[in-house]
Design a protein around this motif. Sequence first.
Motif, mmCIF file in Angstrom:
data_model
loop_
_atom_site.group_PDB
_atom_site.id
_atom_site.type_symbol
_atom_site.label_atom_id
_atom_site.label_comp_id
_atom_site.label_asym_id
_atom_site.label_seq_id
_atom_site.Cartn_x
_atom_site.Cartn_y
_atom_site.Cartn_z
ATOM 1 N N TRP A 191 -0.109 5.972 -6.079
ATOM 2 C CA TRP A 191 -0.985 6.071 -7.715
ATOM 3 C C TRP A 191 -2.490 7.264 -7.598
ATOM 4 O O TRP A 191 -2.347 7.629 -8.493
ATOM 5 N N VAL A 192 -2.098 6.125 -6.451
ATOM 6 C CA VAL A 192 -3.773 7.561 -5.992
ATOM 7 C C VAL A 192 -3.073 8.938 -5.547
ATOM 8 O O VAL A 192 -4.592 9.591 -5.664
ATOM 9 N N VAL A 210 0.421 1.341 -4.113
ATOM 10 C CA VAL A 210 -1.299 2.006 -4.145
ATOM 11 C C VAL A 210 -1.160 3.340 -3.935
ATOM 12 O O VAL A 210 -1.951 4.125 -4.761
ATOM 13 N N LEU A 268 0.708 -1.560 -0.456
ATOM 14 C CA LEU A 268 0.141 -0.148 -0.015
ATOM 15 C C LEU A 268 1.123 1.247 -0.208
ATOM 16 O O LEU A 268 0.860 2.093 -0.674
#
Length: 50
Positions: free
Chosen positions: A38-39, A35, A31
């Motif tokens: 990227w978010v 993740v 995460l």
Amino acid sequence: MYGPLWRALPGPWPVKLILLLVLLAAVFLLLMEVVFPWVSTMMPYNDVAV
């Protein structure tokens, strides 16, 4: 959710505990390193206009 995961892990409870901690650390690392960055690029807070 945690019951099926606990039953799926092999070994006695100390081994399960170690495996679960390693699994949680791997998810946390995934995460934080993949993740969330990227978010973050898709979030609108970088487009500030005053």
